[in-house]
Each structure stands twice: as structure tokens, then as C-alpha cells.
Design a protein around this motif. Structure first.
Motif, PDB file in Angstrom:
ATOM      1  N   TYR A   1       0.827  -1.201   0.000  1.00 33.34           N
ATOM      2  CA  TYR A   1       0.000   0.000   0.000  1.00 33.34           C
ATOM      3  C   TYR A   1       0.868   1.261   0.000  1.00 33.34           C
ATOM      4  CZ  TYR A   1      -2.788   3.887   1.400  1.00 33.34           C
ATOM      5  OH  TYR A   1      -3.353   5.129   1.418  1.00 33.34           O
TER       6      TYR A   1
ATOM      7  N   ALA B   1       0.538   4.058  -2.740  1.00 31.08           N
ATOM      8  CA  ALA B   1       0.009   5.362  -2.332  1.00 31.08           C
ATOM      9  C   ALA B   1       0.998   6.482  -2.651  1.00 31.08           C
ATOM     10  CB  ALA B   1      -0.333   5.352  -0.848  1.00 31.08           C
TER      11      ALA B   1
ATOM     12  N   SER C   1      -7.173   4.834  -1.760  1.00 29.74           N
ATOM     13  CA  SER C   1      -7.986   5.815  -1.041  1.00 29.74           C
ATOM     14  C   SER C   1      -9.464   5.515  -1.249  1.00 29.74           C
ATOM     15  CB  SER C   1      -7.672   7.236  -1.530  1.00 29.74           C
ATOM     16  OG  SER C   1      -8.295   8.203  -0.705  1.00 29.74           O
TER      17      SER C   1
ATOM     18  N   GLY D   1      -5.864  13.195   1.070  1.00 24.26           N
ATOM     19  CA  GLY D   1      -6.324  11.878   1.485  1.00 24.26           C
ATOM     20  C   GLY D   1      -5.229  10.833   1.387  1.00 24.26           C
TER      21      GLY D   1
ATOM     22  N   ARG E   1      -3.626   8.701   4.742  1.00 27.64           N
ATOM     23  CA  ARG E   1      -3.569   7.242   4.841  1.00 27.64           C
ATOM     24  C   ARG E   1      -2.128   6.750   4.897  1.00 27.64           C
ATOM     25  NH1 ARG E   1      -7.995   8.991   2.647  1.00 27.64           N
ATOM     26  NH2 ARG E   1      -9.983   7.944   3.022  1.00 27.64           N
TER      27      ARG E   1
ATOM     28  N   ASN F   1      -0.954   6.955   8.478  1.00 21.64           N
ATOM     29  CA  ASN F   1      -1.369   5.839   9.328  1.00 21.64           C
ATOM     30  C   ASN F   1      -0.393   4.670   9.221  1.00 21.64           C
ATOM     31  OD1 ASN F   1      -3.667   7.218  10.152  1.00 21.64           O
ATOM     32  ND2 ASN F   1      -4.966   6.320   8.576  1.00 21.64           N
ATOM     33  N   GLU F   2       0.060   4.381   7.997  1.00 19.82           N
ATOM     34  CA  GLU F   2       1.012   3.291   7.805  1.00 19.82           C
ATOM     35  C   GLU F   2       2.383   3.647   8.368  1.00 19.82           C
ATOM     36  OE1 GLU F   2       0.057   0.287   6.711  1.00 19.82           O
ATOM     37  OE2 GLU F   2      -1.941   1.178   6.625  1.00 19.82           O
TER      38      GLU F   2
END
Length: 206
Positions: A10, A14, A54, A68, A72, A75-76
Motif C-alpha cells: 500500500y 500510495a 484511497s 487523502g 492514509r 497511518n502506515e
């Protein structure tokens, strides 16, 4: 307690999605950036190379999409840093009078403001004034994949003599890469332990 593992696939997707519509690519079409979209009920799923990067409302701006992505990613990153910190606190030999400092919040501020993709983990002297040897260690960790750059030097109390303890280390040791952030932290700990230990005075090793 086991630390939750960051999703490396991810993270890579991302970051690639963010880069595709930011900076010099800010005007690039979503299609050219490799993004695809799917509507599910009242949400829009955003995919990069078949990886969902997303979830957005039906109507959004390009700026909101970029923000966005970064939210995210953050968070990772928090998962990755928690995983690394646990390994380093367990396995890194921190010299007497020194402390491990994870510049997480500063790194995340730079991430949110500029899309900056690295942060520093430091080993530095604490409040001890009588140290015979002072270490200055930086682990500059990249947030797009498990890789880092290591810098480590030792100096005497007056700062008149300084030695780069990684000067003879291989590039692979100084610029490590790994399959996970836990593995990366272990590599960094092993490299730094081997490099610093021969130089420590008895007082530092106490």
C-alpha cells in the motif's frame, strides 16, 4: 504486545499515486498518473495499479485527493515507526548517557506539509555533562519503502577529536534496504552495534 505491521504494498502504491498528481505532475490527468476509480454506494474507490489507495466521497477536488493519500500514508508510517522503535529499544546498544529520539511528529509535519518522505531516528547525548565520549547517530528512514541512510560519529567531551565509525562500512550497511521495517530496524541495530562497540570507553559501556 505485537506491533501492527505496515502495509508495504500500500505504501509504495500510495506514494506513487501521490507523486503522479503532485509537484511537476500536478496537472497530469488521472489516467496518465495510472489512477482508476470505482463507485461503491456513496463512495469512490481510488486505485493505483489495482491497489486501493484511497476512499473518497462522490465529489472531491484534486487537493482533497492528495491530502487523502497523505493521511492514509501517515497511518502506515505510524505503524512502521512503532515497529522500528520496538526493535531498536530491544536490540540497539545505546551508549551510557545517551537516548533514542524518534522524530516522528516532526517527520509527519513535513509529510503533511510538503509530502516529505523521510524522518530521523537519533541517538544523542542526554543531560549528562561528564561523558568522555559522545555519540551522534542518525538513522534517516524513508517512508515509501523499508530503506534508510545511516550516519554515526563519536567525539571526545571537548569535541576536538571525532571519528566516523561507519567510514569503513560497506554501502549496503550504510544504506540498508529490507523487506519490512522490522527487518530494517534489525539491520540498523546490528550495523551500529558492530561499528560503535570498538570505540566505547569503559564509562560509556558501564
Amino acid at each position: 504486545m505485537l506491533q501492527p505491521s505496515p502495509n508495504i504494498a500500500y505504501l509504495k502504491a500510495a506514494w506513487a499515486a501521490f507523486t503522479g498528481i503532485s509537484g511537476t505532475n500536478a496537472g497530469q490527468s488521472y489516467e496518465a498518473a495510472g489512477l482508476s476509480f470505482a463507485r461503491i454506494n456513496h463512495s469512490t474507490l481510488v486505485l493505483k495499479d489495482r491497489v486501493q489507495v484511497s476512499t473518497m466521497p462522490l465529489h472531491y477536488t484534486r487537493h482533497e485527493l492528495r491530502t487523502g493519500f497523505l493521511g492514509r500514508i501517515e497511518n502506515e508510517v505510524r505503524k512502521a515507526v512503532a515497529q522500528m522503535e520496538a526493535v531498536l529499544l530491544r536490540d540497539l546498544c545505546i551508549p551510557y548517557g545517551h537516548e533514542l529520539v524518534v522524530e516522528l511528529e516532526e517527520g509527519l509535519r513535513q509529510l503533511r506539509r510538503r509530502g516529505h518522505r523521510s524522518l530521523s531516528i537519533l541517538v544523542r547525548p542526554g543531560d549528562h555533562d561528564m561523558l568522555e565520549t559522545r555519540a551522534q547517530i542518525e538513522m534517516r528512514v524513508f517512508l515509501d519503502s523499508p530503506r534508510a541512510c545511516l550516519f554515526a560519529s563519536l567525539s571526545d567531551a571537548g569535541g576536538t577529536k571525532q571519528v566516523d565509525v561507519l567510514a569503513q562500512a560497506s554501502k549496503r550497511a550504510r544504506v540498508p534496504r529490507a523487506a519490512s521495517y522490522a527487518e530494517l530496524a534489525q539491520q540498523m541495530a546490528d550495523t551500529l552495534n558492530a561499528a560503535v562497540a570498538p570505540y566505547l570507553t569503559e564509562r560509556l559501556a558501564a
